[in-house]
Design an enzyme around this catalytic site. Structure first.
Site, PDB file in Angstrom:
ATOM      1  N   ASP A   1      -6.807   3.186  -8.369  1.00  0.00           N
ATOM      2  CA  ASP A   1      -8.664   3.479  -7.134  1.00  0.00           C
ATOM      3  C   ASP A   1      -9.027   4.063  -7.000  1.00  0.00           C
ATOM      4  O   ASP A   1      -8.942   5.666  -5.897  1.00  0.00           O
ATOM      5  CB  ASP A   1      -8.200   2.870  -5.362  1.00  0.00           C
ATOM      6  CG  ASP A   1      -9.581   2.386  -4.622  1.00  0.00           C
ATOM      7  OD1 ASP A   1     -10.494   2.631  -5.669  1.00  0.00           O
ATOM      8  OD2 ASP A   1      -9.134   2.001  -3.915  1.00  0.00           O
TER       9      ASP A   1
ATOM     10  N   ASP B   1      -0.734  -1.520  -4.441  1.00  0.00           N
ATOM     11  CA  ASP B   1      -2.379  -0.700  -3.006  1.00  0.00           C
ATOM     12  C   ASP B   1      -2.575   0.087  -3.468  1.00  0.00           C
ATOM     13  O   ASP B   1      -2.703   0.417  -2.858  1.00  0.00           O
ATOM     14  CB  ASP B   1      -2.713  -2.218  -2.413  1.00  0.00           C
ATOM     15  CG  ASP B   1      -3.354  -2.969  -1.363  1.00  0.00           C
ATOM     16  OD1 ASP B   1      -4.236  -2.785  -2.846  1.00  0.00           O
ATOM     17  OD2 ASP B   1      -3.898  -3.289  -0.815  1.00  0.00           O
TER      18      ASP B   1
ATOM     19  N   SER C   1       0.960  -0.817   0.058  1.00  0.00           N
ATOM     20  CA  SER C   1       0.220  -0.129   0.022  1.00  0.00           C
ATOM     21  C   SER C   1       0.599   1.410  -0.456  1.00  0.00           C
ATOM     22  O   SER C   1       2.050   1.015   0.016  1.00  0.00           O
ATOM     23  CB  SER C   1      -1.175   0.173   1.435  1.00  0.00           C
ATOM     24  OG  SER C   1      -0.180   0.188   2.050  1.00  0.00           O
TER      25      SER C   1
ATOM     26  N   ASN D   1      -7.141 -10.222  -2.024  1.00  0.00           N
ATOM     27  CA  ASN D   1      -6.271  -9.810  -1.163  1.00  0.00           C
ATOM     28  C   ASN D   1      -6.661  -9.811   0.107  1.00  0.00           C
ATOM     29  O   ASN D   1      -7.893 -10.037   1.120  1.00  0.00           O
ATOM     30  CB  ASN D   1      -6.849  -7.723  -1.611  1.00  0.00           C
ATOM     31  CG  ASN D   1      -6.026  -7.574  -2.896  1.00  0.00           C
ATOM     32  OD1 ASN D   1      -5.668  -8.416  -3.496  1.00  0.00           O
ATOM     33  ND2 ASN D   1      -6.294  -6.262  -2.836  1.00  0.00           N
TER      34      ASN D   1
ATOM     35  N   GLY E   1     -10.421  -4.876   6.839  1.00  0.00           N
ATOM     36  CA  GLY E   1     -10.229  -4.905   8.021  1.00  0.00           C
ATOM     37  C   GLY E   1     -10.378  -5.598   8.510  1.00  0.00           C
ATOM     38  O   GLY E   1     -11.194  -6.790   8.009  1.00  0.00           O
TER      39      GLY E   1
HETATM   40  P1  13P Z   1      -8.232  -7.974   4.549  1.00  0.00           P
HETATM   41  O1  13P Z   1      -8.232  -6.241   5.076  1.00  0.00           O
HETATM   42  O2  13P Z   1      -9.450  -8.272   4.297  1.00  0.00           O
HETATM   43  O3  13P Z   1      -7.420  -8.286   4.584  1.00  0.00           O
HETATM   44  O4  13P Z   1      -7.694  -6.771   2.999  1.00  0.00           O
HETATM   45  C1  13P Z   1      -6.953  -5.982   2.408  1.00  0.00           C
HETATM   46  C2  13P Z   1      -6.735  -5.863   1.225  1.00  0.00           C
HETATM   47  O5  13P Z   1      -8.162  -5.555  -0.046  1.00  0.00           O
HETATM   48  C3  13P Z   1      -5.864  -4.879   0.424  1.00  0.00           C
HETATM   49  O6  13P Z   1      -6.020  -4.114  -0.609  1.00  0.00           O
HETATM   50  O1  G3H Z   2      -6.346  -2.252   1.617  1.00  0.00           O
HETATM   51  C1  G3H Z   2      -5.875  -1.945   2.488  1.00  0.00           C
HETATM   52  C2  G3H Z   2      -4.034  -2.641   3.043  1.00  0.00           C
HETATM   53  O2  G3H Z   2      -4.974  -3.870   4.313  1.00  0.00           O
HETATM   54  C3  G3H Z   2      -3.496  -2.040   3.460  1.00  0.00           C
HETATM   55  O3  G3H Z   2      -3.486  -1.891   4.448  1.00  0.00           O
HETATM   56  O4  G3H Z   2      -3.045   0.962   4.060  1.00  0.00           O
HETATM   57  O5  G3H Z   2      -3.171   0.197   6.439  1.00  0.00           O
HETATM   58  O6  G3H Z   2      -1.422  -0.245   4.840  1.00  0.00           O
HETATM   59  P1  G3H Z   2      -2.714  -0.065   4.601  1.00  0.00           P
HETATM   60 ZN    ZN Z   3      -7.978  -3.567  -0.430  1.00  0.00          ZN
END
Ligand code: 13P
Ligand code: G3H
Ligand code: ZN
Length: 332
Positions: free
Chosen positions: A116, A94, A56, A277, A191
């Site tokens: 996104d 991501d 991310s 994911n 989450g």
């Molecule tokens: P989770 O929070 O369900 O693990 O999803 C992660 C995700 O979609 C990252 O882009």
């Molecule tokens: O979609 C979100 C992912 O779980 C990444 O989360 O922005 O806290 O690294 P983050």
């Molecule tokens: Zn995501």
């Protein structure tokens, strides 16, 4: 310009084509640190599973962009050292939130990016996604777009309700943007709290919360409009109750944490969903292991003594996902 090809990485094109053909999904595991990366590579190498290392914006800032590039290159070398002759490893951004961020990742060794624009008005999402695709494809980097909004926290934007993807929009979106895959909204969310207790029912035997089903009719609608097009599911952690229980037992506080049942993800993986994911489950595995050691061995202060077991737990989790949920073992 650092090309991902020079780092030994691959983009998602062939991975996804094989996954749709074979009726499985490629795991996209988020990582932020060395232990998570080691566990992902070890699990993928031992399972011979294609894998997407997902980063991310926050993770990239946390790890440092330059270090990250070498970590990805090191991951390929480590996979080979573990006996994986032809590692199929993708480095993916991501939830990219701007053209500039996507460009910076492409210029620094990423083989795939997500833009996104799901929170933007439709035409703005199309324009931004197309801008990223036009740049990325010059370097054979693949692009994931998103249509529909997931409930929960997404890309630092919080939404308390889903907007399911409209199957009527997907042909127009995919055609006009040229994106290589599409993340859709069918009821998953990010989450460890994917549903509130009042959205769930209770199993009369166990007393446990049972979440509402995913909107498979939306997925079917998308597949009908775009046959064979790679679909992505975000927010696909299952929030294993044993981790939640361990965390709560050893001083944590995660009341009513709940995820997506594995049977639903297994079903999705057999369809055109070819990327799933998972981030939160790895965070829970690590936190459960570390909390247990802190509570049971209060004299321990060597990080290897708590991060090592956390790494082992994450490796177990990743292997379980690959073998029993995504079905990607033996596919690379
Ligand atoms: P989770 O929070 O369900 O693990 O999803 C992660 C995700 O979609 C990252 O882009
Ligand atoms: O979609 C979100 C992912 O779980 C990444 O989360 O922005 O806290 O690294 P983050
Ligand atoms: Zn995501």
């Amino acid at each position: 310009m650092v090309s991902y090809k020079d780092l030994g990485l691959v983009n998602t094109r062939e991975m996804f084509a094989k996954a749709i053909e074979g009726g499985y999904a490629v795991p996209a595991f988020n990582f932020n640190n060395m232990e998570q990366l080691q566990a992902i590579i070890k699990a993928a190498a031992e399972e011979k599973s294609p894998v997407i290392l997902q980063v991310s914006k926050g993770a990239r800032n946390y790890a440092n962009a330059t270090l990250l590039r070498y970590m990805a290159q090191g991951a390929v070398a480590y996979a080979k050292e573990l006996g994986w002759e032809n590692p199929q490893i993708c480095l993916h951004l991501d939830h990219g939130d701007s053209f500039e961020l996507c460009k910076s990742c492409i210029d620094n060794g990423f083989s795939s990016v997500m833009i996104d624009g799901s929170h933007l008005p439709y035409e703005e999402n199309v324009a931004l996604t197309k801008q990223v695709v036009d740049y990325a494809h010059q370097f054979d980097v693949t692009v994931e777009g998103e249509l529909g909004v997931l409930a929960g926290v997404e890309d630092e934007v919080s939404s308390d309700h889903h907007t399911y993807t409209d199957p009527e929009e997907v042909i127009d979106f995919a055609t006009r943007t040229g994106c290589d895959s599409l993340a859709i909204s069918i009821g998953t969310s990010h989450g460890a709290y994917k549903f509130t207790p009042d959205q769930c029912t209770r199993d009369p035997k166990t007393g446990k919360l049972v979440p509402p089903p995913l909107a498979f009719e939306v997925l079917d609608g998308v597949m009908e409009k775009l046959p064979g097009f790679p679909i992505v599911l975000h927010g696909s952690s299952s929030v294993p109750q044993e981790y939640v229980d361990t965390i709560n037992k050893f001083g944590g506080k995660l009341p009513d944490a709940i995820g997506i049942p594995e049977e639903e993800l297994r079903k999705a993986a057999k369809s055109a969903v070819c990327k799933i994911n998972i981030d939160s489950d790895s965070r829970l595995a690590m936190t459960a292991a570390v909390r247990e050691i802190f509570a049971t061995k209060p004299g321990e202060f060597d990080p290897r003594k708590y991060l090592g077991p956390a790494r082992e737990e994450m490796e177990r989790l990743y292997k379980h996902k690959i073998e029993n949920v995504l079905g990607s073992n033996g596919k690379a």
